[in-house]
Design an enzyme around this catalytic site. Structure first.
Site, PDB file in Angstrom:
ATOM      1  N   ASP A  54       3.655  16.728  37.774  1.00 20.95           N
ATOM      2  CA  ASP A  54       3.390  17.820  36.837  1.00 20.95           C
ATOM      3  C   ASP A  54       4.458  18.897  37.013  1.00 20.95           C
ATOM      4  OD1 ASP A  54       2.028  19.027  34.769  1.00 20.95           O
ATOM      5  OD2 ASP A  54       0.509  19.939  36.046  1.00 20.95           O
ATOM      6  N   PHE A  55       5.693  18.464  37.165  1.00 18.25           N
ATOM      7  CA  PHE A  55       6.832  19.343  37.439  1.00 18.25           C
ATOM      8  C   PHE A  55       7.308  19.904  36.103  1.00 18.25           C
ATOM      9  CE2 PHE A  55      11.132  20.419  38.835  1.00 18.25           C
ATOM     10  CZ  PHE A  55      10.946  20.771  40.160  1.00 18.25           C
TER      11      PHE A  55
END
Length: 122
Positions: A54-55
């Protein structure tokens, strides 16, 4: 940020200076911030053996008023690089980062790099 306390799967941390990348009004050196973010993404996988999953601009805190240092947050969905879908998750993280810098911050330096990569592939 430093850990303050924990309970089962939750960790309370000190406040990271800055704001989420999507709220940053302007960067003095967008290229340097992009390079820091990309280096963090690579280091998570190559040194720590992890993929964030979830960068994106919501989980990158930038100290835009002082040093433009970057802090990564929100790790619960992280997986090992040995996970069957790790490569797909890593690619998605990298694409999210590129898309934000190109579309929202209008960083044209990324166009040059993509053209170079396409030429190398040919």
């Amino acid at each position: 940020p430093r850990p303050i306390d924990h309970n089962r799967h939750a960790v309370v941390m000190s406040l990271a200076p800055g704001a989420p990348l999507y709220q940053v009004p302007k960067l003095r050196d967008a290229r340097a911030v992009f390079d820091r973010c990309a280096a963090m993404l690579r280091a998570l996988s190559s040194r720590a053996g992890l993929v964030h999953c979830d960068f994106n601009e919501f989980n990158l805190i930038v100290d835009f008023e002082r040093t433009e240092a970057v802090t990564v947050i929100d790790f619960p969905q992280m997986v090992s690089v040995n996970h069957p879908n790790a490569a797909a998750y890593y690619d998605r993280d990298a694409r999210c980062l590129l898309k934000f810098f190109k579309m929202k911050l209008k960083c044209d330096f990324l166009d040059d790099e993509e053209e170079e990569e396409e030429e190398e592939e040919e």
